[in-house]
Motif scaffolding. Structure first.
Motif, PDB file in Angstrom:
ATOM      1  N   LYS A 145       0.806  -1.215   0.000  1.00 53.03           N
ATOM      2  CA  LYS A 145       0.000   0.000   0.000  1.00 53.03           C
ATOM      3  C   LYS A 145       0.845   1.273   0.000  1.00 53.03           C
ATOM      4  CE  LYS A 145      -3.968   2.115   2.339  1.00 53.03           C
ATOM      5  NZ  LYS A 145      -4.946   1.981   3.454  1.00 53.03           N
ATOM      6  N   SER A 146       1.979   1.245   0.700  1.00 53.77           N
ATOM      7  CA  SER A 146       2.813   2.446   0.787  1.00 53.77           C
ATOM      8  C   SER A 146       3.618   2.690  -0.482  1.00 53.77           C
ATOM      9  CB  SER A 146       3.766   2.328   1.978  1.00 53.77           C
ATOM     10  OG  SER A 146       4.671   1.251   1.792  1.00 53.77           O
ATOM     11  N   GLU A 147       3.689   1.689  -1.376  1.00 55.60           N
ATOM     12  CA  GLU A 147       4.487   1.823  -2.595  1.00 55.60           C
ATOM     13  C   GLU A 147       3.635   1.982  -3.842  1.00 55.60           C
ATOM     14  OE1 GLU A 147       8.127  -0.725  -2.837  1.00 55.60           O
ATOM     15  OE2 GLU A 147       7.302  -1.663  -1.027  1.00 55.60           O
ATOM     16  N   PHE A 148       2.536   1.239  -3.946  1.00 53.91           N
ATOM     17  CA  PHE A 148       1.669   1.341  -5.113  1.00 53.91           C
ATOM     18  C   PHE A 148       0.774   2.575  -4.965  1.00 53.91           C
ATOM     19  CE2 PHE A 148       2.268  -3.376  -5.524  1.00 53.91           C
ATOM     20  CZ  PHE A 148       2.841  -3.352  -6.787  1.00 53.91           C
ATOM     21  N   THR A 149       0.747   3.379  -6.001  1.00 49.52           N
ATOM     22  CA  THR A 149      -0.125   4.567  -5.981  1.00 49.52           C
ATOM     23  C   THR A 149      -0.748   4.755  -7.362  1.00 49.52           C
ATOM     24  OG1 THR A 149       1.734   6.009  -6.594  1.00 49.52           O
ATOM     25  CG2 THR A 149       1.281   5.752  -4.234  1.00 49.52           C
ATOM     26  N   GLY A 150      -1.825   5.500  -7.412  1.00 47.96           N
ATOM     27  CA  GLY A 150      -2.353   5.961  -8.690  1.00 47.96           C
ATOM     28  C   GLY A 150      -3.244   5.017  -9.433  1.00 47.96           C
ATOM     29  N   ALA A 151      -3.700   3.931  -8.799  1.00 46.62           N
ATOM     30  CA  ALA A 151      -4.589   3.017  -9.509  1.00 46.62           C
ATOM     31  C   ALA A 151      -5.471   2.294  -8.497  1.00 46.62           C
ATOM     32  CB  ALA A 151      -3.799   2.011 -10.321  1.00 46.62           C
ATOM     33  N   THR A 152      -6.708   2.021  -8.908  1.00 48.23           N
ATOM     34  CA  THR A 152      -7.628   1.247  -8.089  1.00 48.23           C
ATOM     35  C   THR A 152      -7.567  -0.201  -8.549  1.00 48.23           C
ATOM     36  OG1 THR A 152      -9.081   3.145  -7.813  1.00 48.23           O
ATOM     37  CG2 THR A 152     -10.022   0.963  -7.368  1.00 48.23           C
ATOM     38  N   VAL A 153      -7.325  -1.112  -7.639  1.00 46.38           N
ATOM     39  CA  VAL A 153      -7.196  -2.516  -8.006  1.00 46.38           C
ATOM     40  C   VAL A 153      -8.073  -3.371  -7.116  1.00 46.38           C
ATOM     41  CG1 VAL A 153      -4.837  -2.276  -8.884  1.00 46.38           C
ATOM     42  CG2 VAL A 153      -5.199  -2.797  -6.472  1.00 46.38           C
ATOM     43  N   ASN A 154      -8.408  -4.557  -7.611  1.00 45.07           N
ATOM     44  CA  ASN A 154      -9.108  -5.550  -6.804  1.00 45.07           C
ATOM     45  C   ASN A 154      -8.072  -6.384  -6.059  1.00 45.07           C
ATOM     46  OD1 ASN A 154     -11.722  -4.840  -7.724  1.00 45.07           O
ATOM     47  ND2 ASN A 154     -11.351  -5.977  -9.627  1.00 45.07           N
ATOM     48  N   LEU A 155      -8.376  -6.751  -4.848  1.00 49.09           N
ATOM     49  CA  LEU A 155      -7.440  -7.517  -4.027  1.00 49.09           C
ATOM     50  C   LEU A 155      -8.089  -8.800  -3.529  1.00 49.09           C
ATOM     51  CD1 LEU A 155      -5.915  -4.644  -1.836  1.00 49.09           C
ATOM     52  CD2 LEU A 155      -4.945  -5.660  -3.910  1.00 49.09           C
ATOM     53  N   THR A 156      -7.264  -9.818  -3.336  1.00 50.69           N
ATOM     54  CA  THR A 156      -7.719 -11.046  -2.694  1.00 50.69           C
ATOM     55  C   THR A 156      -7.784 -10.813  -1.181  1.00 50.69           C
ATOM     56  OG1 THR A 156      -5.490 -11.909  -2.366  1.00 50.69           O
ATOM     57  CG2 THR A 156      -6.556 -12.384  -4.491  1.00 50.69           C
ATOM     58  N   PRO A 157      -8.426 -11.698  -0.434  1.00 50.14           N
ATOM     59  CA  PRO A 157      -8.462 -11.539   1.026  1.00 50.14           C
ATOM     60  C   PRO A 157      -7.082 -11.463   1.676  1.00 50.14           C
ATOM     61  CG  PRO A 157     -10.110 -13.121   0.339  1.00 50.14           C
ATOM     62  CD  PRO A 157      -9.295 -12.810  -0.884  1.00 50.14           C
TER      63      PRO A 157
END
Length: 539
Positions: free
Chosen positions: A486-498
């Motif tokens: 979370k602290s590194e990826f920015t700028g996009a909305t993604v779906n996540l697994t549990p």
């Protein structure tokens, strides 16, 4: 470097006039002119055209579970329909017709040159005819076997497809002829580097035979042991020739200019592009146009297949710790992972000189491939990095797999000859039978794992799933990507697994029908032209 294409302009003028579709219906063209086929240079010019059919860098891994692009792929997720036309079909028949043309007309040069010279270029033609037919039988199974040039009145135009066994046997015959008539790599030397050698014919024969042997074994047809023995024998002949060895430099440099040319004995056959921007025969924009732009990105499935340096998978190794930051994914892993995947600190591109984290807008999996990555090439979009087509590492993998599948076992000595040489350059502990038993590992799975990681990003994975009959298991699975930092990826909305991994494509959008998807659909237009040509089952 440029010797292969030195006379290609003439060859193209004479041969490229052949359209890429309906190639078996074409009348003779100007290449039948009696002023041609009079010298060795004429034979070389004609043969040079065949080299333009060698594959360049591509995004074919998106067909498999190794990669995902900017959008879903119809082959990978099972959504494709039978096409009206298909370049995979037509272009290979264009290659076959050009090869047949050379084989028929090369003897005319005997008045001015020797039988040895005629045989050499005929051998190149037979290698490429085998290449075209393997591409066809791999995809479509039974296909028309055409061993001469045809015109509009040829009865072969309405003949049914030949059985795959007959096509494969013809491939072996062509490659045996090529192996017996072509020079060694040493004899070719630097001046003729890039031309087909006898070891290229043997290495390709090993590839064909491994495919057909394992496909026959796991799909329960034909004579698998016949093909597996051919694969093992051909691979061992390349090994015993002492003409090749693994690249002495870094694995990453295999796919850079440092891995170019005759000095890299791992290269058995390459698609040549050039040596510099001023000394080139062609260019490609594979890095910027396919990798950095997100048209092919590694998956979690591929990432998880890389071993820890103790030789154990991440599910078994005490060295593995759940990653806290993106660079942790590469900690204590097979170093080939860091040479194949972009990681923090790697050189990247002109507008972002140092890589930190994948851009999720483009790199949908949160991973980015690295082989061929080069800042200068990103800037110019005109790379001259050659595409390895056959390399010695594949030969070692073929020998190991064919030996195991033929005998149900493989000795530690043969593991040292093959698999462990590859593991050594990845900094991974040796594989032995005792190690596998002690750690609950299956030898077949470990041989397949080694093939997957060594040849990652080089277009093999889909065809491996097809021949092993595991596509029906692997391809319907969800496509997952990197852990979401979370602290590194920015700028996009993604779906996540549990468990916080990027969900790229859910299993509900993926399917593989084993009753039809192990063969490709024949182009509908070809069936319309030839009433005896029957569509593959289920299509």
């Amino acid at each position: 470097m440029k010797s292969i294409l030195k006379h290609t302009t003439l060859a193209l003028a004479l041969l490229a006039a052949l359209p890429s579709c309906e190639v078996d219906r074409l009348p003779e063209t100007s290449i039948s002119d009696q002023t041609f086929w009079q010298s060795e240079n004429d034979l070389k010019s004609a043969a040079n055209y065949l080299y333009t059919f060698l594959p360049g860098w591509s995004g074919d891994d998106v067909w498999s579970d190794d990669a995902f692009g900017l959008a879903s792929n119809g082959i990978s997720d099972g959504s494709r329909l039978a096409p009206a036309t298909d370049g995979n079909y037509n272009n290979n028949y264009a290659l076959i017709r050009a090869a047949n043309n050379i084989l028929e007309k090369a003897p005319r040069a005997l008045a001015a040159t020797s039988q040895t010279i005629v045989d050499r270029y005929s051998a190149e033609a037979r290698f490429f005819r085998a290449w075209g037919y393997f591409n066809l039988v791999q995809r479509y199974g039974d296909v028309p076997l055409i061993l001469k040039t045809l015109d509009d009145s040829s009865p072969e135009l309405q003949a049914p497809a030949s059985p795959r066994t007959q096509v494969v046997d013809q491939i072996y015959q062509d490659l045996d002829f090529a192996a017996s008539k072509l020079p060694t790599p040493t004899a070719l030397g630097t001046a003729d580097f890039g031309r087909i050698s006898n070891t290229a014919a043997l290495a390709f024969k090993a590839r064909v035979a491994l495919f057909e042997g394992t496909r026959a074994k796991f799909h329960s047809y034909g004579e698998p042991n016949k093909h597996l023995k051919i694969a093992a024998d051909a691979a061992k002949a390349v090994i015993d020739s002492k003409q090749h060895d693994l690249f002495t430099g870094a694995y990453f440099d295999l796919f850079q200019m440092a891995g170019e040319g005759r000095q890299n004995r791992e290269n058995i056959l390459v698609r040549q592009y050039g040596v510099s921007q001023t000394d080139r025969v062609a260019t490609h924009a594979y890095y910027r146009g396919t990798l950095e732009n997100g048209n092919m990105n590694p998956t979690k499935s591929l990432a998880d297949s890389y071993l820890m340096k103790d030789g154990l998978p991440i599910t078994k190794s005490p060295l593995y710790k759940a990653p806290v930051q993106s660079i942790d994914v590469f900690k204590d892993r097979d170093t080939r992972m860091g040479d194949t995947f972009m990681k923090r600190g790697d050189p990247m591109m002109t507008t972002k000189p140092i890589f930190d984290i994948a851009n999720l807008v483009f790199n949908k999996t949160g991973f980015m491939f690295r082989k061929t990555a080069n800042i200068d090439d990103w800037n110019t979009q005109a790379s001259t990095i050659d595409r390895p087509v056959l390399r010695y590492a594949e030969v070692l993998l073929i020998f190991a797999e064919a030996t195991y599948e033929l005998n149900g076992s493989i000795s530690d000595a043969d593991l040292d000859l093959t698999i462990n040489r590859l593991r050594q350059r990845g900094g991974v502990a040796k594989l032995t039978n005792a190690f596998a038993t002690a750690n609950g590992l299956t030898m077949r799975d470990e041989l397949r794992r080694e093939r997957r990681v060594e040849l990652a990003q080089e277009g093999f994975r889909y065809w491996d799933l097809i021949r092993w009959k595991t596509a029906e298991i692997e391809l319907p699975k969800p496509v997952l990507g990197n852990f979401y930092f979370k602290s590194e990826f920015t700028g996009a909305t993604v779906n996540l697994t549990p468990d916080n991994y990027i969900m790229v494509q859910a299993a509900s959008f993926r399917k593989f029908d084993p009753n039809k998807d192990y063969l490709w659909p024949l182009p509908i237009n070809e069936i319309a032209l030839n009433q005896s040509l029957k569509q593959n089952p289920g299509w």
